[in-house]
Scaffold this motif. Sequence first.
Motif, mmCIF file in Angstrom:
data_model
loop_
_atom_site.group_PDB
_atom_site.id
_atom_site.type_symbol
_atom_site.label_atom_id
_atom_site.label_comp_id
_atom_site.label_asym_id
_atom_site.label_seq_id
_atom_site.Cartn_x
_atom_site.Cartn_y
_atom_site.Cartn_z
ATOM 1 N N THR A 9 0.841 -1.178 0.142
ATOM 2 C CA THR A 9 -0.116 -0.052 0.076
ATOM 3 C C THR A 9 0.769 1.231 -0.072
ATOM 4 O OG1 THR A 9 -1.862 -1.129 1.399
ATOM 5 C CG2 THR A 9 -1.516 1.436 1.357
ATOM 6 N N THR A 11 0.867 5.366 0.559
ATOM 7 C CA THR A 11 0.186 6.383 1.147
ATOM 8 C C THR A 11 0.811 7.862 0.832
ATOM 9 O OG1 THR A 11 -0.270 4.808 3.271
ATOM 10 C CG2 THR A 11 -0.474 7.347 3.211
ATOM 11 N N GLU A 93 -4.761 6.552 0.534
ATOM 12 C CA GLU A 93 -4.033 5.279 0.485
ATOM 13 C C GLU A 93 -4.591 4.569 -0.662
ATOM 14 O OE1 GLU A 93 -4.863 2.967 3.822
ATOM 15 O OE2 GLU A 93 -3.416 4.050 4.995
ATOM 16 N N ALA A 95 -4.028 0.933 -2.746
ATOM 17 C CA ALA A 95 -3.556 -0.386 -2.554
ATOM 18 C C ALA A 95 -3.899 -1.213 -3.904
ATOM 19 C CB ALA A 95 -4.379 -1.353 -1.637
#
Length: 132
Positions: A9, A11, A93, A95
């Motif tokens: 992930t 950020t 975020e 992912a």
Amino acid sequence: MTAPSGLETQTYTITRADLVRYAEASGDHNPIHQDEQVAASVGLPGVIAHGMYTMALAARAVETWFPGAEVVSLGCRFTNPVVVPAEGGVEVEVAGAASEADGLTTVALTVTCAGEKVLGMPKAVVRAAADG
């Protein structure tokens, strides 16, 4: 086709200064991206990030995961606004889960802010960079 694999992930923090810079670079000077009163007058919960800026962060994550790859396609729907506070910033975020078939990697993305999905059906397709 290989099974999807999870990607780390990524950020990103968005600040009001980022919105000003993006407005200058893109030419999108809609005041909902800089003025609290205008944003509220059209029913928004506050100043919001440009949808294309949020999508660009998803593209940045794809580049991080697949450096030098050719982006064949990138798409999404803008489903929820990213509200950017006057002080500090807000985190987005990104992912992803990747699967390969026929020389292409498809990346199913999940883009969230404060636990809510902000892009609908985001997906990227990339072709690995040629060695050499």
